[in-house]
Design a protein around this motif. Sequence first.
Motif, PDB file in Angstrom:
ATOM      1  N   TYR A  83      -1.017  14.058  -7.607  1.00  0.00           N
ATOM      2  CA  TYR A  83      -0.976  15.042  -6.527  1.00  0.00           C
ATOM      3  C   TYR A  83      -1.533  16.397  -6.947  1.00  0.00           C
ATOM      4  CZ  TYR A  83       0.441  17.692  -2.485  1.00  0.00           C
ATOM      5  OH  TYR A  83       0.423  18.482  -1.364  1.00  0.00           O
ATOM      6  N   GLY A  84      -1.269  16.806  -8.156  1.00  0.00           N
ATOM      7  CA  GLY A  84      -1.745  18.113  -8.630  1.00  0.00           C
ATOM      8  C   GLY A  84      -3.249  18.236  -8.673  1.00  0.00           C
ATOM      9  N   SER A  85      -3.953  17.135  -8.805  1.00  0.00           N
ATOM     10  CA  SER A  85      -5.416  17.196  -8.878  1.00  0.00           C
ATOM     11  C   SER A  85      -6.094  16.794  -7.567  1.00  0.00           C
ATOM     12  CB  SER A  85      -5.921  16.308 -10.020  1.00  0.00           C
ATOM     13  OG  SER A  85      -5.541  14.968  -9.802  1.00  0.00           O
ATOM     14  N   LEU A  86      -5.304  16.532  -6.527  1.00  0.00           N
ATOM     15  CA  LEU A  86      -5.874  16.164  -5.225  1.00  0.00           C
ATOM     16  C   LEU A  86      -6.150  17.403  -4.390  1.00  0.00           C
ATOM     17  CD1 LEU A  86      -3.565  13.167  -4.161  1.00  0.00           C
ATOM     18  CD2 LEU A  86      -5.918  13.037  -4.985  1.00  0.00           C
ATOM     19  N   PRO A  87      -7.228  17.382  -3.613  1.00  0.00           N
ATOM     20  CA  PRO A  87      -7.429  18.482  -2.666  1.00  0.00           C
ATOM     21  C   PRO A  87      -6.439  18.348  -1.513  1.00  0.00           C
ATOM     22  CG  PRO A  87      -9.112  16.806  -2.346  1.00  0.00           C
ATOM     23  CD  PRO A  87      -8.303  16.393  -3.555  1.00  0.00           C
ATOM     24  N   GLY A 134       3.209   6.114   2.224  1.00  0.00           N
ATOM     25  CA  GLY A 134       3.676   6.410   0.863  1.00  0.00           C
ATOM     26  C   GLY A 134       3.428   7.859   0.498  1.00  0.00           C
ATOM     27  N   GLY A 135       2.242   8.361   0.871  1.00  0.00           N
ATOM     28  CA  GLY A 135       1.940   9.774   0.622  1.00  0.00           C
ATOM     29  C   GLY A 135       2.856  10.689   1.419  1.00  0.00           C
ATOM     30  N   ALA A 186       0.835  -1.201   0.000  1.00  0.00           N
ATOM     31  CA  ALA A 186       0.000   0.000   0.000  1.00  0.00           C
ATOM     32  C   ALA A 186       0.871   1.253   0.000  1.00  0.00           C
ATOM     33  CB  ALA A 186      -0.940  -0.004   1.202  1.00  0.00           C
ATOM     34  N   GLY A 187       2.038   1.181   0.650  1.00  0.00           N
ATOM     35  CA  GLY A 187       2.955   2.317   0.638  1.00  0.00           C
ATOM     36  C   GLY A 187       3.464   2.630  -0.753  1.00  0.00           C
ATOM     37  N   VAL A 188       3.808   1.599  -1.478  1.00  0.00           N
ATOM     38  CA  VAL A 188       4.241   1.794  -2.869  1.00  0.00           C
ATOM     39  C   VAL A 188       3.097   2.386  -3.685  1.00  0.00           C
ATOM     40  CG1 VAL A 188       4.959   0.599  -4.974  1.00  0.00           C
ATOM     41  CG2 VAL A 188       6.010   0.004  -2.783  1.00  0.00           C
ATOM     42  N   LEU A 229       3.016   6.058  -5.510  1.00  0.00           N
ATOM     43  CA  LEU A 229       2.735   6.174  -6.947  1.00  0.00           C
ATOM     44  C   LEU A 229       1.501   7.042  -7.216  1.00  0.00           C
ATOM     45  CD1 LEU A 229       3.452   2.504  -8.093  1.00  0.00           C
ATOM     46  CD2 LEU A 229       4.819   4.554  -8.600  1.00  0.00           C
ATOM     47  N   LEU A 230       0.470   6.882  -6.396  1.00  0.00           N
ATOM     48  CA  LEU A 230      -0.735   7.699  -6.577  1.00  0.00           C
ATOM     49  C   LEU A 230      -0.444   9.174  -6.329  1.00  0.00           C
ATOM     50  CD1 LEU A 230      -3.395   5.368  -4.916  1.00  0.00           C
ATOM     51  CD2 LEU A 230      -3.270   6.014  -7.336  1.00  0.00           C
TER      52      LEU A 230
END
Length: 162
Positions: A36-40, A105-106, A24-26, A30-31
């Motif tokens: 990241y640019g489109s995440l709030p 991961g984030g 899940a960390g990987v 990756l997510l």
Amino acid sequence: MSQSPQPRVRPTSVPTLVVTALLAGVAGWLLFARFYGSLPPLPLLPALTLAVLAIVEGLAALSTGRRIAHKPGTEPVNALTVARYVLIAKASSAAGALFAGLYGGGLLWVVQNRGQLASAAADVLPAASGAVASLALAAAALWLEHSCRIPPDPDDEKNAER
């Protein structure tokens, strides 16, 4: 004549939880790297929710362990309640490992990019809080599951020695 094996609930495997968290960390890294640019901005509320769940499960573990051990001043615990606690603990440990990996991961991604992006610097605290709360939930769930075990009967051990 052989008997069919009885169904059993096995203890949660810590190595399985570790592998889940690492995978899940990987995925989390990756997510974040891709989207990241489109995440709030990361909110703190999910981390707070995970922390509250960890506290509730920790308190349930403390109480259940004392009640199963028949400590003075405690009432006996209902077997169905213990079975429900085990199911909750197994699900929560898996969820805690999954969220710990995603938040971890984030967190790794935002820490790596906090110098270039102001929004990444602002997301360090929520990501770190989520990772810590998720680890606390997994730990509390494992403790609750362990607390639901019935201690061996001393009479059974004496009869086995004979």
